[in-house]
Design an enzyme around this catalytic site. Structure first.
Site, PDB file in Angstrom:
ATOM      1  N   CYS A  75      63.183  25.680  44.908  1.00  0.00           N
ATOM      2  CA  CYS A  75      63.580  26.205  43.696  1.00  0.00           C
ATOM      3  C   CYS A  75      65.146  26.248  43.685  1.00  0.00           C
ATOM      4  O   CYS A  75      65.684  26.444  42.295  1.00  0.00           O
ATOM      5  CB  CYS A  75      62.849  27.432  43.331  1.00  0.00           C
ATOM      6  SG  CYS A  75      61.335  27.267  43.158  1.00  0.00           S
TER       7      CYS A  75
ATOM      8  N   HIS B  29      67.802  32.428  39.283  1.00  0.00           N
ATOM      9  CA  HIS B  29      66.398  31.565  39.475  1.00  0.00           C
ATOM     10  C   HIS B  29      65.304  32.522  38.883  1.00  0.00           C
ATOM     11  O   HIS B  29      65.018  33.751  39.398  1.00  0.00           O
ATOM     12  CB  HIS B  29      66.058  31.150  40.934  1.00  0.00           C
ATOM     13  CG  HIS B  29      64.510  30.542  40.963  1.00  0.00           C
ATOM     14  ND1 HIS B  29      64.122  29.721  40.178  1.00  0.00           N
ATOM     15  CD2 HIS B  29      63.845  30.997  42.045  1.00  0.00           C
ATOM     16  CE1 HIS B  29      63.075  29.520  40.316  1.00  0.00           C
ATOM     17  NE2 HIS B  29      62.656  30.177  41.627  1.00  0.00           N
TER      18      HIS B  29
ATOM     19  N   ASN C 204      57.839  30.267  36.288  1.00  0.00           N
ATOM     20  CA  ASN C 204      58.434  29.816  37.067  1.00  0.00           C
ATOM     21  C   ASN C 204      58.494  28.187  37.050  1.00  0.00           C
ATOM     22  O   ASN C 204      57.735  27.646  37.369  1.00  0.00           O
ATOM     23  CB  ASN C 204      58.133  29.958  38.658  1.00  0.00           C
ATOM     24  CG  ASN C 204      59.157  29.578  39.489  1.00  0.00           C
ATOM     25  OD1 ASN C 204      59.854  28.874  39.297  1.00  0.00           O
ATOM     26  ND2 ASN C 204      58.873  30.327  41.003  1.00  0.00           N
TER      27      ASN C 204
HETATM   28  N1  COA Z   1      45.158  37.463  39.180  1.00  0.00           N
HETATM   29  C1  COA Z   1      44.507  38.988  39.596  1.00  0.00           C
HETATM   30  N2  COA Z   1      44.544  39.153  41.119  1.00  0.00           N
HETATM   31  C2  COA Z   1      45.277  38.434  41.931  1.00  0.00           C
HETATM   32  C3  COA Z   1      45.887  37.295  41.428  1.00  0.00           C
HETATM   33  C4  COA Z   1      45.766  36.987  39.986  1.00  0.00           C
HETATM   34  N3  COA Z   1      46.281  35.947  39.516  1.00  0.00           N
HETATM   35  N4  COA Z   1      46.416  36.772  42.571  1.00  0.00           N
HETATM   36  C5  COA Z   1      46.366  37.509  43.481  1.00  0.00           C
HETATM   37  N5  COA Z   1      45.329  38.608  43.347  1.00  0.00           N
HETATM   38  C6  COA Z   1      45.013  39.666  43.964  1.00  0.00           C
HETATM   39  C7  COA Z   1      44.868  39.173  45.459  1.00  0.00           C
HETATM   40  O1  COA Z   1      43.882  38.491  45.621  1.00  0.00           O
HETATM   41  C8  COA Z   1      44.956  40.528  46.089  1.00  0.00           C
HETATM   42  O2  COA Z   1      43.381  40.982  46.040  1.00  0.00           O
HETATM   43  P1  COA Z   1      43.034  41.972  47.177  1.00  0.00           P
HETATM   44  O3  COA Z   1      43.819  43.110  47.454  1.00  0.00           O
HETATM   45  O4  COA Z   1      41.560  42.459  46.943  1.00  0.00           O
HETATM   46  O5  COA Z   1      42.929  40.958  48.538  1.00  0.00           O
HETATM   47  C9  COA Z   1      45.522  41.639  45.217  1.00  0.00           C
HETATM   48  O6  COA Z   1      45.632  40.784  43.829  1.00  0.00           O
HETATM   49  C10 COA Z   1      47.166  41.774  45.750  1.00  0.00           C
HETATM   50  O7  COA Z   1      47.653  40.431  46.306  1.00  0.00           O
HETATM   51  P2  COA Z   1      49.127  40.250  46.617  1.00  0.00           P
HETATM   52  O8  COA Z   1      49.380  38.858  46.899  1.00  0.00           O
HETATM   53  O9  COA Z   1      49.354  41.344  47.778  1.00  0.00           O
HETATM   54  O10 COA Z   1      49.860  40.415  45.185  1.00  0.00           O
HETATM   55  P3  COA Z   1      51.330  40.731  44.893  1.00  0.00           P
HETATM   56  O11 COA Z   1      51.640  41.988  44.218  1.00  0.00           O
HETATM   57  O12 COA Z   1      52.284  40.454  46.210  1.00  0.00           O
HETATM   58  O13 COA Z   1      51.684  39.544  43.742  1.00  0.00           O
HETATM   59  C11 COA Z   1      52.601  37.465  43.572  1.00  0.00           C
HETATM   60  C12 COA Z   1      51.327  38.227  43.995  1.00  0.00           C
HETATM   61  C13 COA Z   1      52.099  36.193  43.877  1.00  0.00           C
HETATM   62  C14 COA Z   1      52.662  37.666  41.995  1.00  0.00           C
HETATM   63  C15 COA Z   1      53.690  38.140  44.300  1.00  0.00           C
HETATM   64  O14 COA Z   1      53.683  37.958  45.745  1.00  0.00           O
HETATM   65  C16 COA Z   1      55.075  37.073  44.024  1.00  0.00           C
HETATM   66  O15 COA Z   1      55.630  36.953  42.849  1.00  0.00           O
HETATM   67  N6  COA Z   1      55.684  36.691  45.420  1.00  0.00           N
HETATM   68  C17 COA Z   1      56.684  35.872  45.119  1.00  0.00           C
HETATM   69  C18 COA Z   1      56.364  34.300  44.666  1.00  0.00           C
HETATM   70  C19 COA Z   1      57.443  33.249  44.347  1.00  0.00           C
HETATM   71  O16 COA Z   1      58.335  33.945  43.816  1.00  0.00           O
HETATM   72  N7  COA Z   1      57.327  32.341  44.325  1.00  0.00           N
HETATM   73  C20 COA Z   1      58.347  31.393  44.187  1.00  0.00           C
HETATM   74  C21 COA Z   1      59.443  31.354  45.119  1.00  0.00           C
HETATM   75  S1  COA Z   1      60.634  30.139  44.510  1.00  0.00           S
END
Ligand code: COA
Length: 321
Positions: free
Chosen positions: A118, A248, A278
């Site tokens: 990104c 970003h 994103n």
């Molecule tokens: N809808 C509902 N639940 C979801 C889900 C969705 N779309 N995606 C994941 N979950 C669930 C997971 O399975 C997990 O469930 P569990 O506790 O039963 O295992 C729970 O939500 C928490 O998952 P987690 O991955 O810890 O959530 P989070 O708070 O970290 O949020 C992201 C997930 C992806 C939104 C977050 O980690 C994020 O934004 N990370 C950065 C990603 C990014 O910016 N990438 C690009 C970089 S350029």
């Protein structure tokens, strides 16, 4: 040394091209186990746009390029170099930038794709300013363009809800006036290359995005504030002296967290995650265009561009409008 020492390079025109097809959080509720509230609370995303079936990355890039040229008042034959930040090219080769060069009939231009997650279009902007500052180019067309449609695993709720397609562009040219690009820093931490990657498996012959979302979240919140503070210090400016931030667009919680650690007001930035999700390397260019269009950036303002992405890569650029 992170400062540009040569000629002043300024932004002459900007643009965005957003494809028509829209997918809302409610649409995702029909294909994976998720809900609108979860997506909004964790990411700030309400909808995202996707390219139509017959639209490729180069089509989006070309449309944004035409609009940026129009905004700059330059013609295609005045461009010396086309740099495209992308992670979703039509094919590995030929490059998107070459296709755009051909479509534009930019007969005096070279063409390079830059793949830096990104951080791609920030890297391209940094290279454009370097080429102009050193005197090898006069006018550079910088594009960020993505079509993630084909590299998303539509069954993986942890990634499919995050991304969208789009393109943004800007023309950078040599300028006699004050200001322009002042400094830049590009960093990589390849030890984190597994955090976001493109991978094929038995189910997906064509590689799809795989991400350790939680690790990315922690990495960015830990590394970015320190990186930005160091960049500002070495550029001779305090974070609170920056008039506007082009960040970003990965997640509103990441932007909020980093700004809090920097002690910078949210009013000094623009977020458009709710509309586009994103858009990877396109996000910085789209955000730049929206900041210019809405006149949030005024003449003389100090603007800091910040991006991070797969690799992991980090980048910052300081610009005086
Ligand atoms: N809808 C509902 N639940 C979801 C889900 C969705 N779309 N995606 C994941 N979950 C669930 C997971 O399975 C997990 O469930 P569990 O506790 O039963 O295992 C729970 O939500 C928490 O998952 P987690 O991955 O810890 O959530 P989070 O708070 O970290 O949020 C992201 C997930 C992806 C939104 C977050 O980690 C994020 O934004 N990370 C950065 C990603 C990014 O910016 N990438 C690009 C970089 S350029």
């Amino acid at each position: 040394m992170i400062r540009y020492m040569g000629r002043s390079a300024k932004i002459l025109g900007t643009s965005k091209y957003i494809p028509e097809k829209i997918m809302t959080n409610k649409d995702f509720e029909k294909i994976v186990e998720t809900n609108d509230q979860w997506i909004i609370e964790r990411t700030g995303i309400c909808k995202r746009h996707f390219a139509l079936d017959d639209e490729k990355c180069s089509d989006l890039a070309y449309r944004a390029a035409v609009l940026a040229l129009e905004d700059s008042g330059l013609t295609a034959d005045q461009i010396d170099m086309i740099l495209v930040g992308t992670n979703s090219p039509d094919t590995v080769f030929p490059s998107v930038s070459c296709k755009v060069q051909g479509m534009l009939k930019a007969v005096n231009s070279g063409a390079i794709d830059i793949q830096a997650g990104c951080t791609g279009s920030l890297t391209a902007l940094s290279v454009a300013a370097s080429g102009i500052s050193s005197g090898i180019w006069n006018n550079v067309l910088v594009i960020g363009a993505e079509v993630f449609r084909d590299i998303i695993d539509w069954t993986d709720r942890g990634t499919c809800i995050l991304f969208g397609d789009g393109a943004g562009a800007c023309v950078v040219g040599v300028s006699d006036s004050d200001g322009g690009f002042a400094s830049t820093r590009l960093l990589a931490d390849g030890t984190g290359h597994e955090m976001i990657r493109l991978e094929s498996d038995e189910e997906h012959v064509t590689p799809v995005v795989r991400m350790k979302g939680n690790e990315v979240f922690k990495f960015v919140n830990t590394v970015m504030p320190k990186f930005i503070k160091g960049f500002c210090k070495d550029s001779g400016v305090a974070p609170e002296e920056i008039d506007f931030w082009i960040f970003h667009q990965a997640n509103t919680r990441i932007i909020d967290g980093v700004f809090k650690r920097l002690n910078v007001s949210q009013e000094k930035t623009l977020t458009n995650l709710s509309e586009y999700g994103n858009t990877s390397a396109a996000s910085l260019m789209i955000t730049l265009h929206e900041a210019m269009e809405s006149e949030k950036i005024k003449s003389g303002d100090k603007v800091c561009f910040v991006a991070f992405g797969a690799g992991m890569t980090l980048g910052a650029l300081l610009y005086q409008a």
